[in-house]
Design an enzyme around this catalytic site. Structure first.
Site, PDB file in Angstrom:
ATOM      1  N   ASP A 270       0.811  -1.229   0.000  1.00  0.00           N
ATOM      2  CA  ASP A 270       0.000   0.000   0.000  1.00  0.00           C
ATOM      3  C   ASP A 270       0.840   1.274   0.000  1.00  0.00           C
ATOM      4  O   ASP A 270       0.435   2.301   0.540  1.00  0.00           O
ATOM      5  CB  ASP A 270      -0.962   0.027   1.213  1.00  0.00           C
ATOM      6  CG  ASP A 270      -1.889  -1.162   1.208  1.00  0.00           C
ATOM      7  OD1 ASP A 270      -2.216  -1.651   0.119  1.00  0.00           O
ATOM      8  OD2 ASP A 270      -2.292  -1.598   2.301  1.00  0.00           O
TER       9      ASP A 270
ATOM     10  N   LYS B  28       1.827   2.141  -5.059  1.00  0.00           N
ATOM     11  CA  LYS B  28       2.412   1.609  -6.309  1.00  0.00           C
ATOM     12  C   LYS B  28       1.511   1.912  -7.513  1.00  0.00           C
ATOM     13  O   LYS B  28       1.990   2.318  -8.576  1.00  0.00           O
ATOM     14  CB  LYS B  28       2.615   0.084  -6.188  1.00  0.00           C
ATOM     15  CG  LYS B  28       3.599  -0.306  -5.098  1.00  0.00           C
ATOM     16  CD  LYS B  28       3.679  -1.802  -4.924  1.00  0.00           C
ATOM     17  CE  LYS B  28       2.426  -2.435  -4.343  1.00  0.00           C
ATOM     18  NZ  LYS B  28       2.105  -2.066  -2.964  1.00  0.00           N
TER      19      LYS B  28
ATOM     20  N   HIS C  45      -4.666  -1.738  -5.749  1.00  0.00           N
ATOM     21  CA  HIS C  45      -3.864  -0.619  -6.248  1.00  0.00           C
ATOM     22  C   HIS C  45      -4.796   0.497  -6.689  1.00  0.00           C
ATOM     23  O   HIS C  45      -5.589   0.323  -7.612  1.00  0.00           O
ATOM     24  CB  HIS C  45      -2.957  -1.084  -7.399  1.00  0.00           C
ATOM     25  CG  HIS C  45      -1.947  -2.108  -6.978  1.00  0.00           C
ATOM     26  ND1 HIS C  45      -1.051  -2.684  -7.843  1.00  0.00           N
ATOM     27  CD2 HIS C  45      -1.677  -2.649  -5.762  1.00  0.00           C
ATOM     28  CE1 HIS C  45      -0.277  -3.531  -7.178  1.00  0.00           C
ATOM     29  NE2 HIS C  45      -0.650  -3.536  -5.925  1.00  0.00           N
TER      30      HIS C  45
ATOM     31  N   GLN D 174       2.065  -6.050  -3.120  1.00  0.00           N
ATOM     32  CA  GLN D 174       2.567  -6.137  -1.739  1.00  0.00           C
ATOM     33  C   GLN D 174       3.871  -5.348  -1.627  1.00  0.00           C
ATOM     34  O   GLN D 174       4.035  -4.377  -2.337  1.00  0.00           O
ATOM     35  CB  GLN D 174       2.744  -7.601  -1.294  1.00  0.00           C
ATOM     36  CG  GLN D 174       1.426  -8.347  -1.101  1.00  0.00           C
ATOM     37  CD  GLN D 174       0.797  -8.830  -2.396  1.00  0.00           C
ATOM     38  OE1 GLN D 174       1.428  -9.504  -3.183  1.00  0.00           O
ATOM     39  NE2 GLN D 174      -0.462  -8.492  -2.625  1.00  0.00           N
TER      40      GLN D 174
HETATM   41  P1  GDP Z   1      -0.746   0.339  -3.544  1.00  0.00           P
HETATM   42  O1  GDP Z   1      -1.373  -0.927  -3.096  1.00  0.00           O
HETATM   43  O2  GDP Z   1       0.719   0.391  -3.285  1.00  0.00           O
HETATM   44  O3  GDP Z   1      -1.056   0.679  -4.980  1.00  0.00           O
HETATM   45  O4  GDP Z   1      -1.379   1.488  -2.644  1.00  0.00           O
HETATM   46  P2  GDP Z   1      -2.934   1.637  -2.229  1.00  0.00           P
HETATM   47  O5  GDP Z   1      -3.692   2.098  -3.399  1.00  0.00           O
HETATM   48  O6  GDP Z   1      -3.405   0.420  -1.528  1.00  0.00           O
HETATM   49  O7  GDP Z   1      -2.826   2.738  -1.109  1.00  0.00           O
HETATM   50  C1  GDP Z   1      -2.292   3.996  -1.360  1.00  0.00           C
HETATM   51  C2  GDP Z   1      -3.353   5.053  -1.002  1.00  0.00           C
HETATM   52  O8  GDP Z   1      -2.724   6.310  -0.931  1.00  0.00           O
HETATM   53  C3  GDP Z   1      -4.440   5.196  -2.047  1.00  0.00           C
HETATM   54  O9  GDP Z   1      -5.630   5.567  -1.400  1.00  0.00           O
HETATM   55  C4  GDP Z   1      -3.927   6.329  -2.927  1.00  0.00           C
HETATM   56  O10 GDP Z   1      -4.985   7.041  -3.585  1.00  0.00           O
HETATM   57  C5  GDP Z   1      -3.265   7.200  -1.897  1.00  0.00           C
HETATM   58  N1  GDP Z   1      -2.111   7.986  -2.372  1.00  0.00           N
HETATM   59  C6  GDP Z   1      -1.104   7.563  -3.189  1.00  0.00           C
HETATM   60  N2  GDP Z   1      -0.181   8.543  -3.314  1.00  0.00           N
HETATM   61  C7  GDP Z   1      -0.593   9.570  -2.546  1.00  0.00           C
HETATM   62  C8  GDP Z   1      -0.042  10.861  -2.222  1.00  0.00           C
HETATM   63  O11 GDP Z   1       1.046  11.237  -2.668  1.00  0.00           O
HETATM   64  N3  GDP Z   1      -0.774  11.632  -1.370  1.00  0.00           N
HETATM   65  C9  GDP Z   1      -1.967  11.239  -0.835  1.00  0.00           C
HETATM   66  N4  GDP Z   1      -2.587  12.050  -0.004  1.00  0.00           N
HETATM   67  N5  GDP Z   1      -2.507  10.037  -1.132  1.00  0.00           N
HETATM   68  C10 GDP Z   1      -1.834   9.221  -1.958  1.00  0.00           C
HETATM   69  P1  IMO Z   2      -0.870  -4.176  -2.216  1.00  0.00           P
HETATM   70  O1  IMO Z   2      -0.422  -4.766  -3.531  1.00  0.00           O
HETATM   71  C1  IMO Z   2      -0.923  -4.480   2.125  1.00  0.00           C
HETATM   72  C2  IMO Z   2      -1.005  -8.523   3.829  1.00  0.00           C
HETATM   73  C3  IMO Z   2      -2.259  -8.966   4.564  1.00  0.00           C
HETATM   74  C4  IMO Z   2      -1.634  -9.932   5.569  1.00  0.00           C
HETATM   75  C5  IMO Z   2      -0.520 -10.589   4.765  1.00  0.00           C
HETATM   76  C6  IMO Z   2      -0.905 -11.942   4.171  1.00  0.00           C
HETATM   77  O2  IMO Z   2      -2.147  -3.439  -2.291  1.00  0.00           O
HETATM   78  O3  IMO Z   2       0.247  -3.401  -1.600  1.00  0.00           O
HETATM   79  P2  IMO Z   2      -2.451 -12.652   2.132  1.00  0.00           P
HETATM   80  O4  IMO Z   2      -3.901 -12.406   1.874  1.00  0.00           O
HETATM   81  O5  IMO Z   2      -1.549 -12.094   1.084  1.00  0.00           O
HETATM   82  O6  IMO Z   2      -2.150 -14.079   2.434  1.00  0.00           O
HETATM   83  O7  IMO Z   2      -2.150 -11.853   3.509  1.00  0.00           O
HETATM   84  O8  IMO Z   2      -0.195  -9.688   3.725  1.00  0.00           O
HETATM   85  N1  IMO Z   2      -1.242  -8.034   2.441  1.00  0.00           N
HETATM   86  C7  IMO Z   2      -1.162  -6.746   2.079  1.00  0.00           C
HETATM   87  N2  IMO Z   2      -0.970  -5.634   2.824  1.00  0.00           N
HETATM   88  N3  IMO Z   2      -1.048  -4.382   0.797  1.00  0.00           N
HETATM   89  C8  IMO Z   2      -1.208  -5.485   0.038  1.00  0.00           C
HETATM   90  O9  IMO Z   2      -1.188  -5.453  -1.310  1.00  0.00           O
HETATM   91  C9  IMO Z   2      -1.324  -6.740   0.681  1.00  0.00           C
HETATM   92  N4  IMO Z   2      -1.514  -8.008   0.247  1.00  0.00           N
HETATM   93  C10 IMO Z   2      -1.450  -8.782   1.338  1.00  0.00           C
HETATM   94  O10 IMO Z   2      -2.881  -7.883   5.183  1.00  0.00           O
HETATM   95  O11 IMO Z   2      -1.036  -9.207   6.610  1.00  0.00           O
HETATM   96 MG    MG Z   3      -2.871  -1.604  -1.806  1.00  0.00          MG
END
Ligand code: GDP
Ligand code: IMO
Ligand code: MG
Length: 428
Positions: free
Chosen positions: A15, A18, A43, A226
């Protein structure tokens, strides 16, 4: 001239943002490829005023003319994938060409059931806090050599034989170990055949596709899911996911070698978060964690769970740089830190053997490692409108430069908000 491969990998516990960084650079690449994980990923891309959360589709899917690949290392939940595709088609936003590896494994209904059962049986204290998307059990079958691959969905005879064998064992486990009702062959078989029909137009050879793109001088971007600290080998085992989220997973998960990789981009938040159980040395006290969660909207994109929040851990980040040979970093969510008097960054750990700047994923190390913080001055200004490094407040620039100095690689993109245009590009 032969094209090149760039990899984009999570440098923390997932999270990191990416999806949004892929979206920010997708216009200059030709192919975007996922190589591991499955629908446990979430994502987020906010573009043209709309929020998309991709679980299986590569985040480049919104760009016309691009090729998006789901590699052999991914575990595919066909219902989830078809739902994501259907939603984009309805909005006329399925603009890229999609190719799914025939060798990718299929997450079956029993994998999701077993994921839930295994968590229940682990009990408090051992629970991993999985996303319950069937990821672990699906990879178990892959390694046990009994898994069902996407290509198997296209051949009725093979599918029948493999499913019958799997269900025989899974039903024994479900009924005798977990006291659950056995699953019916007929229903799953019909469902799997339908998945095969719907997915067949997309099934292809991803390794060959990438090789052809490289021969044509194109750029291929690997989109990690991840993060390094959730990697099955290099993460905080056993509180990890069941795949290699680090650079090696990109090679085996697509069928490519390392020689074309010219750039490994890490993605990290300006602080740290983690969903699920497991060690988190720089986890903040409740008050600070709540503040960061509120400001950063830190709730899981896949499960909606509140994310645990803490300060940036540079010991862990240096480790991510090392195990992936990262060449540059994208730092997201710098805007979230606006308004703090002081910002803390973890620069070393105190352990039983003394002070160290070297992270280890081992539980014996992490159980006793205590973070040591440096205190940096914060800034009060809203930075959401900043588009150049120079326009950032002095303290924000200092923060970025401090991180660069400790990790030894440049920060080439800074996120100052969640919208597509809210980035400062410094060479990425
Ligand atoms: P990923 O799994 O790595 O793609 O990340 P996620 O989408 O799960 O979580 C990132 C969160 O942060 C999302 O809600 C994005 O919209 C938000 N986000 C990403 N970059 C920024 C930033 O530079 N500023 C703010 N405020 N939010 C961001
Ligand atoms: P993105 O791609 C954050 C965490 C789960 C748990 C552990 C194992 O959005 O960054 P699983 O279901 O994979 O067997 O769970 O990994 N986890 C993540 N945490 N972002 C993710 O993906 C995750 N994918 C799995 O919360 O702790
Ligand atoms: Mg994510």
């Amino acid at each position: 001239m032969r094209g090149k491969i760039e990899a984009l990998l999570g440098a923390q516990w997932g999270d990191e943002g990416k999806g949004r960084v892929v979206d920010a650079i997708a216009s200059r690449v030709d192919v975007v490829a996922r190589f591991q994980g499955g629908a446990n990923a979430g994502h987020t891309v906010i573009a043209e005023g709309e929020k998309h959360i991709f679980h299986l589709l590569p985040s480049g899917i919104l760009f016309p003319g691009k090729t998006c690949i789901i590699g052999n290392g991914v575990v595919v939940d066909p219902d989830q994938l078809l739902e994501e595709l259907g939603e984009l088609q309805r909005k006329h936003k399925d603009r890229a060409r999609l190719i799914i590896s025939g060798a990718a494994h299929v997450v079956m209904p029993y994998h999701k059931l077993l994921d839930g059962m295994e968590e229940r049986f682990r009990g408090v204290g051992r629970r991993i806090g999985t996303t319950k998307r069937g990821i672990g059990p699906c990879y178990v079958d892959k390694i046990s050599r009994c898994g069902i691959r996407v290509e198997d969905l296209l051949n009725e005879d093979v599918l029948r034989e493999k499913l019958a064998y799997n269900l025989e064992i899974k039903n024994e486990i479900l009924s005798k170990v977990y006291n659950e009702e056995p699953l019916s062959f007929g229903k799953i078989f019909e469902q799997a055949k339908e998945w095969g029909e719907k997915l067949s137009p997309f099934v292809g050879d991803c390794s060959l596709e990438i090789e052809r793109a490289l021969q044509q001088g194109k750029t291929v971007l690997l989109e990690g899911a991840q993060g390094t600290l959730l990697d099955i080998d290099h993460g905080t085992y056993p509180y990890v996911t069941s795949s290699n989220a680090t650079i090696g997973g990109g090679l085996t998960g697509l069928g490519i070698g390392p020689s074309s990789i010219s750039n490994v981009i890490g993605v990290a938040k300006a602080y740290c978060t983690r969903v699920g159980s497991g060690p988190f040395p720089s986890e903040a006290d409740e008050e600070t964690a709540n503040w960061l969660r509120d400001r950063g909207g830190e709730y899981g994109a896949t499960t909606g769970r509140p994310r645990r929040c803490g300060w940036l851990d540079l010991v862990a980040l240096r480790y991510a740089v090392r195990v992936n040979s990262m060449t540059m970093l994208a730092l997201t969510k710098l805007d979230v830190l606006s308004g703090l008097e002081k910002i803390y960054v973890c620069t070393s750990y105190i352990t039983e053997k003394g002070k160290t700047e070297n992270f280890s994923g081992g539980s014996a190390f992490l159980e006793q490692a205590k973070p040591v913080y440096e205190e940096l001055p914060g800034w009060q200004e809203d930075i959401g409108e900043c588009r150049t490094f120079e326009s950032l407040p002095k303290e924000a620039r200092k923060y970025v430069e401090f991180i660069e100095e400790v990790i030894g690689i440049p920060i080439t993109l800074i996120g100052v908000g969640a919208e597509r245009e809210q980035v400062i590009k410094r060479g990425l």
